[in-house]
Design a protein around this motif. Structure first.
Motif, PDB file in Angstrom:
ATOM      1  N   ALA A 183      45.035  43.782  41.551  1.00 18.52           N
ATOM      2  CA  ALA A 183      44.576  43.974  40.179  1.00 18.52           C
ATOM      3  C   ALA A 183      45.485  43.240  39.208  1.00 18.52           C
ATOM      4  O   ALA A 183      46.668  43.007  39.482  1.00 18.52           O
ATOM      5  CB  ALA A 183      44.534  45.457  39.829  1.00 18.52           C
ATOM      6  N   THR A 184      44.927  42.883  38.062  1.00 24.65           N
ATOM      7  CA  THR A 184      45.666  42.333  36.940  1.00 24.65           C
ATOM      8  C   THR A 184      45.277  43.129  35.710  1.00 24.65           C
ATOM      9  O   THR A 184      44.081  43.268  35.412  1.00 24.65           O
ATOM     10  CB  THR A 184      45.314  40.853  36.707  1.00 24.65           C
ATOM     11  OG1 THR A 184      45.563  40.106  37.898  1.00 24.65           O
ATOM     12  CG2 THR A 184      46.134  40.276  35.566  1.00 24.65           C
ATOM     13  N   TYR A 185      46.264  43.659  34.991  1.00 22.86           N
ATOM     14  CA  TYR A 185      45.972  44.456  33.806  1.00 22.86           C
ATOM     15  C   TYR A 185      46.552  43.784  32.568  1.00 22.86           C
ATOM     16  O   TYR A 185      47.725  43.407  32.550  1.00 22.86           O
ATOM     17  CB  TYR A 185      46.512  45.869  33.973  1.00 22.86           C
ATOM     18  CG  TYR A 185      45.835  46.600  35.115  1.00 22.86           C
ATOM     19  CD1 TYR A 185      44.462  46.836  35.091  1.00 22.86           C
ATOM     20  CD2 TYR A 185      46.557  47.018  36.224  1.00 22.86           C
ATOM     21  CE1 TYR A 185      43.823  47.471  36.139  1.00 22.86           C
ATOM     22  CE2 TYR A 185      45.924  47.661  37.283  1.00 22.86           C
ATOM     23  CZ  TYR A 185      44.556  47.886  37.233  1.00 22.86           C
ATOM     24  OH  TYR A 185      43.920  48.513  38.275  1.00 22.86           O
ATOM     25  N   GLU A 196      40.552  43.494  40.586  1.00 23.08           N
ATOM     26  CA  GLU A 196      40.165  44.043  39.293  1.00 23.08           C
ATOM     27  C   GLU A 196      40.978  43.392  38.187  1.00 23.08           C
ATOM     28  O   GLU A 196      42.202  43.260  38.291  1.00 23.08           O
ATOM     29  CB  GLU A 196      40.390  45.553  39.262  1.00 23.08           C
ATOM     30  CG  GLU A 196      40.154  46.170  37.880  1.00 23.08           C
ATOM     31  CD  GLU A 196      40.155  47.676  37.877  1.00 23.08           C
ATOM     32  OE1 GLU A 196      39.069  48.254  37.809  1.00 23.08           O
ATOM     33  OE2 GLU A 196      41.254  48.281  37.952  1.00 23.08           O
ATOM     34  N   ILE A 197      40.283  42.991  37.114  1.00 26.57           N
ATOM     35  CA  ILE A 197      40.931  42.517  35.895  1.00 26.57           C
ATOM     36  C   ILE A 197      40.464  43.424  34.771  1.00 26.57           C
ATOM     37  O   ILE A 197      39.261  43.520  34.491  1.00 26.57           O
ATOM     38  CB  ILE A 197      40.566  41.058  35.579  1.00 26.57           C
ATOM     39  CG1 ILE A 197      40.989  40.129  36.725  1.00 26.57           C
ATOM     40  CG2 ILE A 197      41.226  40.616  34.277  1.00 26.57           C
ATOM     41  CD1 ILE A 197      40.561  38.685  36.535  1.00 26.57           C
ATOM     42  N   ASN A 198      41.413  44.117  34.145  1.00 23.76           N
ATOM     43  CA  ASN A 198      41.032  45.104  33.148  1.00 23.76           C
ATOM     44  C   ASN A 198      42.202  45.342  32.202  1.00 23.76           C
ATOM     45  O   ASN A 198      43.347  45.007  32.518  1.00 23.76           O
ATOM     46  CB  ASN A 198      40.639  46.424  33.829  1.00 23.76           C
ATOM     47  CG  ASN A 198      39.424  47.079  33.186  1.00 23.76           C
ATOM     48  OD1 ASN A 198      39.082  46.786  32.041  1.00 23.76           O
ATOM     49  ND2 ASN A 198      38.773  47.974  33.920  1.00 23.76           N
ATOM     50  N   THR A 201      41.433  37.867  27.488  1.00 25.93           N
ATOM     51  CA  THR A 201      41.613  36.481  27.043  1.00 25.93           C
ATOM     52  C   THR A 201      42.851  35.836  27.651  1.00 25.93           C
ATOM     53  O   THR A 201      42.963  34.610  27.653  1.00 25.93           O
ATOM     54  CB  THR A 201      41.703  36.412  25.505  1.00 25.93           C
ATOM     55  OG1 THR A 201      42.713  37.324  25.045  1.00 25.93           O
ATOM     56  CG2 THR A 201      40.369  36.760  24.873  1.00 25.93           C
ATOM     57  N   ARG A 202      43.748  36.635  28.174  1.00 25.67           N
ATOM     58  CA  ARG A 202      44.911  36.087  28.866  1.00 25.67           C
ATOM     59  C   ARG A 202      44.739  36.179  30.379  1.00 25.67           C
ATOM     60  O   ARG A 202      44.988  35.211  31.108  1.00 25.67           O
ATOM     61  CB  ARG A 202      46.179  36.839  28.462  1.00 25.67           C
ATOM     62  CG  ARG A 202      47.462  36.241  29.079  1.00 25.67           C
ATOM     63  CD  ARG A 202      48.680  37.075  28.749  1.00 25.67           C
ATOM     64  NE  ARG A 202      48.682  38.339  29.481  1.00 25.67           N
ATOM     65  CZ  ARG A 202      48.884  39.539  28.950  1.00 25.67           C
ATOM     66  NH1 ARG A 202      49.063  39.666  27.647  1.00 25.67           N
ATOM     67  NH2 ARG A 202      48.891  40.613  29.702  1.00 25.67           N
ATOM     68  N   ALA A 203      44.280  37.344  30.855  1.00 25.65           N
ATOM     69  CA  ALA A 203      44.230  37.581  32.293  1.00 25.65           C
ATOM     70  C   ALA A 203      43.157  36.756  32.996  1.00 25.65           C
ATOM     71  O   ALA A 203      43.377  36.254  34.101  1.00 25.65           O
ATOM     72  CB  ALA A 203      44.006  39.074  32.561  1.00 25.65           C
ATOM     73  N   ALA A 208      35.927  42.265  39.539  1.00 24.17           N
ATOM     74  CA  ALA A 208      35.364  43.033  38.429  1.00 24.17           C
ATOM     75  C   ALA A 208      36.240  42.836  37.210  1.00 24.17           C
ATOM     76  O   ALA A 208      37.466  42.990  37.279  1.00 24.17           O
ATOM     77  CB  ALA A 208      35.273  44.511  38.781  1.00 24.17           C
ATOM     78  N   ILE A 209      35.619  42.495  36.094  1.00 28.03           N
ATOM     79  CA  ILE A 209      36.355  42.191  34.864  1.00 28.03           C
ATOM     80  C   ILE A 209      35.843  43.065  33.730  1.00 28.03           C
ATOM     81  O   ILE A 209      34.653  43.039  33.397  1.00 28.03           O
ATOM     82  CB  ILE A 209      36.183  40.705  34.473  1.00 28.03           C
ATOM     83  CG1 ILE A 209      36.657  39.781  35.588  1.00 28.03           C
ATOM     84  CG2 ILE A 209      36.918  40.403  33.177  1.00 28.03           C
ATOM     85  CD1 ILE A 209      36.334  38.313  35.352  1.00 28.03           C
TER      86      ILE A 209
END
Length: 239
Positions: A214-216, A199-201, A220-222, A173-174
């Motif tokens: 997850a990646t926070y 999750e990317i948020n 545009t970078r993640a 999920a982005i």
């Protein structure tokens, strides 16, 4: 192998398109019950048209960003290896398509399309709508509306979405808030099926606790970083 990617307003925010529930988002500044329901359109069609004409203009002026481009690259790379990206978006903009994505499932409809409430005909539509707009199919005036899903209406393509979730090897999920159902429930369904979830948020969503990893950070970078990691993994595995 299918990778299921769900995108929300956060992926388009860096293209200049507003989110909905964040501080300063559209639904903090505008009342959705006055602008995004069938009843609102029946009651105040001119006001509804004015709001969506502004949004349509904003989409025309926006450009896809690096996150959209990365997902298009992921789709093409997976397809070249006989694998699949199922890209499901809650967004009504066309930035995924303009970035090069070939197959996009718009579960909340498309702002750059219009539909006639009289005959049901729908088609691509980039120009303003008004009560004077005639349906190209039946000729009736006053019944053309944005081809988007309003509050109280059923999301689109749910059978295809269910089938893709059933066969997914990874759920991502982005840029989603985790507050809008049924999309907010996809992560729970994936977890119940034993599918890894990520999750990317910009910040944890309402459903952040259901994701395995997850990646926070800015999309545009993640997102490009995530896509590169997936492509390295896929390149190192057998077709």
């Amino acid at each position: 192998m299918t990778i299921f990617v769900l995108t929300g307003a956060g992926i388009s925010a860096e293209s200049g398109l507003g989110t909905f529930r964040d501080p300063g988002g559209l639904w903090r500044r505008f009342d959705p019950m006055r602008l995004a329901t069938p009843e609102a359109f029946a009651r105040e069609p001119e006001e509804v048209h004015a709001f969506y004409n502004l949004r349509r203009q904003g989409v025309r002026e926006a450009a896809p960003n690096a996150a959209h481009a990365a997902l298009a690259r992921l789709e093409a790379s997976l397809a070249a290896r006989g694998r699949r990206l199922f890209l499901c978006t809650q967004n009504v903009d066309d930035l995924h398509e303009r970035a090069g994505s070939r197959t996009v499932t718009h579960m909340h409809g498309e702002l750059m399309r219009a539909r006639c409430t009289a005959c049901g005909a729908a088609r691509d539509w980039a120009e303003p709508l008004s009560l004077d707009t005639a349906c190209p199919a039946c000729g009736r005036r006053g019944g053309m509306r944005p081809d988007v899903v309003w509050f109280g209406e059923m999301p689109l393509h749910l059978e295809a979405i269910d089938a893709a979730l059933d066969e997914a090897a990874l759920f991502v999920a982005i840029g989603t808030s985790g507050a809008v159902y049924p999309a907010a429930g996809f992560v729970a369904r994936a977890r119940a099926a034993g599918i890894p979830t990520h999750e990317i948020n910009l910040a944890p969503s309402d459903t952040a606790g259901l994701f395995d990893t997850a990646t926070y950070g800015p999309a545009t970078r993640a997102v490009p970083d995530f896509v590169e990691s997936i492509l390295r993994e896929v390149s190192g595995s057998r077709p």
